[in-house]
Structures are given as structure tokens and as C-alpha cells.
Design an enzyme around this catalytic site. Structure first.
Site, PDB file in Angstrom:
ATOM      1  CB  CYS A   1      -0.927   0.022   1.208  1.00 39.28           C
ATOM      2  SG  CYS A   1      -2.122  -1.318   1.209  1.00 39.28           S
ATOM      3  CG  HIS A   2       0.740   3.773   2.081  1.00 37.42           C
ATOM      4  ND1 HIS A   2      -0.264   3.121   2.770  1.00 37.42           N
ATOM      5  CD2 HIS A   2       0.140   4.708   1.318  1.00 37.42           C
ATOM      6  CE1 HIS A   2      -1.435   3.665   2.444  1.00 37.42           C
ATOM      7  NE2 HIS A   2      -1.217   4.623   1.563  1.00 37.42           N
ATOM      8  N   GLY A   3       4.555   1.020   0.933  1.00 38.44           N
ATOM      9  CA  GLY A   3       5.972   0.695   0.858  1.00 38.44           C
ATOM     10  C   GLY A   3       6.675   0.419   2.169  1.00 38.44           C
TER      11      GLY A   3
ATOM     12  N   PRO B   1       7.071   4.462   5.946  1.00 42.23           N
ATOM     13  CG  PRO B   1       5.410   4.801   4.331  1.00 42.23           C
ATOM     14  CD  PRO B   1       6.678   4.063   4.597  1.00 42.23           C
TER      15      PRO B   1
END
Length: 77
Positions: free
Chosen positions: A34-36, A50
Site C-alpha cells: 500500500c505505502h511501501g 511510513p
């Protein structure tokens, strides 16, 4: 570990060493698409991503030498 990313609650996927982003092929781990966010094989968050915290380890207890009960601690049985 609980399969919930500590960033926004997505599901990290297990990735073998050769396909783990940014590992240089040295180790596998968990990658949240989703965001790494990335986590090593011990569930520890990799710096610079994140996710703010390590993957959560649920409560557990050893019932015997060959049985682990997940979701309970020794005092809740």
C-alpha cells in the site's frame, strides 16, 4: 505476528530474499504494497518507511514443549 501494517492497517506480504525491495538480496521479510513499509523477518520496521512501529506480536503461551497457544497469556487460561 499480526498481519497488519502499523502505518494504515494494510496487509504486508511475506517476500523471499531475492524479491524483497531494498534488501540487496540478503534477506527476506514483509512488504506492505500500500505505502511501501518494510519489516525484517523478526517483524521489526525498517527505517525510512511510513510504518512507525514493529509488527505486533499477539499474546501467547506455551502449553507444552510442542504446543503454543496464540491469543492467550499464562494467566488467562
Amino acid at each position: 505476528f499480526l498481519g497488519i501494517c502499523t502505518h494504515l492497517g494494510c496487509s504486508p506480504k511475506y517476500v523471499v530474499a531475492d524479491n524483497f525491495p531494498g534488501s540487496g538480496g540478503n534477506e527476506g521479510g514483509f512488504f506492505c504494497p500500500c505505502h511501501g513499509s518494510r519489516f525484517d523477518l523478526a517483524g521489526r520496521v525498517v527505517s525510512g518507511v511510513p510504518a512507525p512501529d514493529n509488527l505486533e506480536v499477539p499474546p501467547y503461551r506455551y502449553e507444552s514443549d510442542t504446543v503454543i497457544v496464540i491469543g492467550e497469556t499464562q494467566g488467562t487460561a
